[in-house]
Design an enzyme around this catalytic site. Structure first.
Site, PDB file in Angstrom:
ATOM      1  N   HIS A   2      99.487  73.245  13.338  1.00 44.00           N
ATOM      2  CA  HIS A   2     100.796  74.388  13.732  1.00 44.00           C
ATOM      3  C   HIS A   2     101.505  74.146  15.048  1.00 44.00           C
ATOM      4  O   HIS A   2     102.601  74.171  15.204  1.00 44.00           O
ATOM      5  CB  HIS A   2     100.495  75.867  13.939  1.00 44.00           C
ATOM      6  CG  HIS A   2      99.447  76.186  14.925  1.00 44.00           C
ATOM      7  ND1 HIS A   2      98.177  76.582  14.830  1.00 44.00           N
ATOM      8  CD2 HIS A   2      99.987  76.438  16.152  1.00 44.00           C
ATOM      9  CE1 HIS A   2      97.898  76.867  15.896  1.00 44.00           C
ATOM     10  NE2 HIS A   2      98.940  77.097  16.801  1.00 44.00           N
ATOM     11  N   ASP A  58      94.437  73.792   9.550  1.00 39.79           N
ATOM     12  CA  ASP A  58      95.177  73.862  11.040  1.00 39.79           C
ATOM     13  C   ASP A  58      94.652  72.513  11.669  1.00 39.79           C
ATOM     14  O   ASP A  58      94.366  72.847  12.931  1.00 39.79           O
ATOM     15  CB  ASP A  58      95.011  74.992  11.542  1.00 39.79           C
ATOM     16  CG  ASP A  58      96.079  75.589  12.446  1.00 39.79           C
ATOM     17  OD1 ASP A  58      96.840  74.682  12.687  1.00 39.79           O
ATOM     18  OD2 ASP A  58      96.137  76.597  13.002  1.00 39.79           O
ATOM     19  N   SER A  97      95.762  76.517  21.939  1.00 35.19           N
ATOM     20  CA  SER A  97      95.442  76.121  20.576  1.00 35.19           C
ATOM     21  C   SER A  97      95.325  74.381  20.598  1.00 35.19           C
ATOM     22  O   SER A  97      95.916  73.683  21.176  1.00 35.19           O
ATOM     23  CB  SER A  97      96.669  76.191  19.777  1.00 35.19           C
ATOM     24  OG  SER A  97      96.971  77.966  19.426  1.00 35.19           O
TER      25      SER A  97
END
Length: 495
Positions: free
Chosen positions: A147, A178, A254
């Protein structure tokens, strides 16, 4: 009962596996689809403790000469204490510096320019810039979150203590797990960097460190493992193996590596759940993604076993399926016809193990009522928002029997954690169709068989031992302050 292997509601496995199965005729069989290429490693990891200490010199205001010598003594003692603290701190720094240095050579900042589509106005796009984290893996590759680089127009990487921005090429974006794989064509980027070494699964209460770029600035945070289980990935709604930790993941973290004290990467930070809880992608999932890419040149995905299954924590259900003492497993409800195991696995088979790893049973009284407008309003609000016209028609013109609640109690043990049982329609009991609540009560009350088998519309089944359920009903009613097991009009007339 403890589960030895966490499983999602759509059972997933690696590309090949061995299965031990009890079939619908209660016969043992063994299904081999070759060994799993990347079995999870469930060894314990040691805790990582990162700490520091500091001290400051006290200030003294001395007005009398008689205190001078005593003050000098105090100061000398404090100086000695400061020197000892400095030595300890220096020693700690010396001990931790190799650990930190290795991963600083692996960490990168990921700067991405995106142009995500507007699905309501396809011709309009709003470009935006994002910052996230990533780290070096083998084969001159960089790993980050999918993402973070999805819908990218340009991706640049920045190493710690370096002002140069290197243009990256996105090789693979796997929204399912992901994860994304990048590379850089400039040889200077690869000077002085080292790939991480992946470890196995951490244990609950293990201490870990997360190194990343929250809000674009480098930071390292320690955290503790709270749970190891299947995790629902927010971007794909897929359930894969993950680790829950007790910190929130800030913007920019992230894609950051999650490290153990032994110097291994045990996962990647990728999503927050609550203010004080986050999920990390487990190392076996990352290794599967990398092996898939390096073997095939592209990401091909995580295979699914192609079955719908149900937990078997309830002792009556295990007894009904003739499971032996100590046996654990999950019940197959449906096998998808377009999967190769369709010719082998059948509904009512029980999977006991996969690749030699035993499967746990986990996959309480029940309250039955009719589907009605008042019932729908109690569940969804007076205005019946988001309720289909079909469901409203059924509530008005049909008397469908549904499970409105699962009460805690011995009868429902193992079923109280199955959220999708509530509001499920009861289709038949022991093979007899349920026409309305009165016919349902009649079938249950007049049952002379050893078990009550309820077939639900959500591809689920409930099995209760008839005598045990009846014996436990009074205590469950008393526990929940319920005056009667059913309304007066549903009792069968006494003979």
């Amino acid at each position: 009962m403890l589960a030895t292997s966490p499983m999602p509601n759509s059972l997933s496995c690696n590309l090949s596996a061995n299965f031990t199965v009890i079939d619908g005729n209660f016969q043992h069989s063994f299904l081999s689809i070759q060994p799993c290429p990347i079995p999870p490693d469930h060894h314990r990891l040691h805790s990582v403790v990162l700490s520091g200490c500091s001290s400051s010199r006290s200030s003294f205001s001395l007005r009398k000469a008689s205190f001078v010598s005593q003050a000098e003594t105090w100061l000398a003692e404090e100086d000695q204490g400061l020197e000892e603290e400095k030595k300890k701190k220096k020693k700690k720094k010396k001990k931790n510096s190799p650990y930190l240095a290795i991963f600083l050579q692996s960490l990168v900042k990921v700067l991405c320019k995106k142009s995500p589509p507007d699905y309501l106005c396809p011709r309009q796009r709003e470009p935006k810039n994002t910052t996230s984290s990533g780290f070096i893996v083998r084969g001159r590759k960089v790993l980050t979150c999918a993402h973070s680089v999805d819908n990218h127009t340009k991706v640049q990487l920045k190493k710690p203590n370096c002002d140069t921005l290197y243009t990256a090429t996105v090789l693979s974006v796997a929204l399912e797990c992901d994860l994304a794989l990048l590379t850089v064509n400039d040889d200077k980027f690869w000077e002085g960097v080292k790939p991480v070494y992946f470890g196995g699964m951490p244990a609950v209460e293990d201490k870990l460190a997360v190194m990343g770029y929250p809000n674009g600035k480098f930071s390292m945070t320690t955290t503790c493992v709270s749970r190891v289980s299947m995790v629902k990935f927010q971007w794909s709604q897929t359930e894969l193996l993950g680790v829950k930790v007790d910190i929130a993941i800030e913007d920019g973290v992230s894609g950051a590596p999650v490290l153990s004290k032994s110097g291994e990467c045990v996962g990647m930070a990728f999503q927050s759940c609550k203010e004080d809880e986050s999920d990390i992608i487990a190392a076996p999932v990352i290794c599967h993604f990398l092996e898939d890419y390096f073997r095939n040149g592209v990401y091909t995905g995580f295979p699914s076993l192609g079955i719908v299954w149900q937990d078997m924590e309830n002792p009556d259900l295990r007894l009904f399926m003739k499971m032996g003492h100590g046996q654990q497993g999950v019940l197959i409800i449906e096998v998808k016809p377009n999967y190769p195991e369709y010719e082998i696995l059948k509904p009512n088979d029980i999977i006991l193990s996969i690749d030699g790893i035993n499967i746990g049973n986990d996959g309480t009284g029940f309250v039955f009522t009719t589907l009605s407008i008042p019932y729908l309003r109690s569940k969804c609000g007076y205005g019946l928002k988001n309720i289909s016209n079909e469901l409203i028609w059924q509530a008005l013109h049909e008397e469908r029997v549904v499970i409105s609640k699962v009460l805690k109690g011995g009868t429902s043990e193992g079923y109280d954690g199955m959220d999708d049982i509530e509001n499920a329609q009861v289709l038949n009991v022991n093979g007899m169709p349920v026409q309305n609540l009165k016919s349902f009560a009649s079938i249950v009350e007049s049952c002379n068989e050893e078990f009550l088998e309820f077939i639900l519309d959500k591809q689920k089944k409930l099995v209760l031992h008839t005598a045990s359920a009846r014996a436990r009903t009074p205590s469950i009613l008393k526990m929940h302050n319920i005056p009667s097991a059913m309304s007066d009009d549903l009792y069968l007339p006494k003979r």
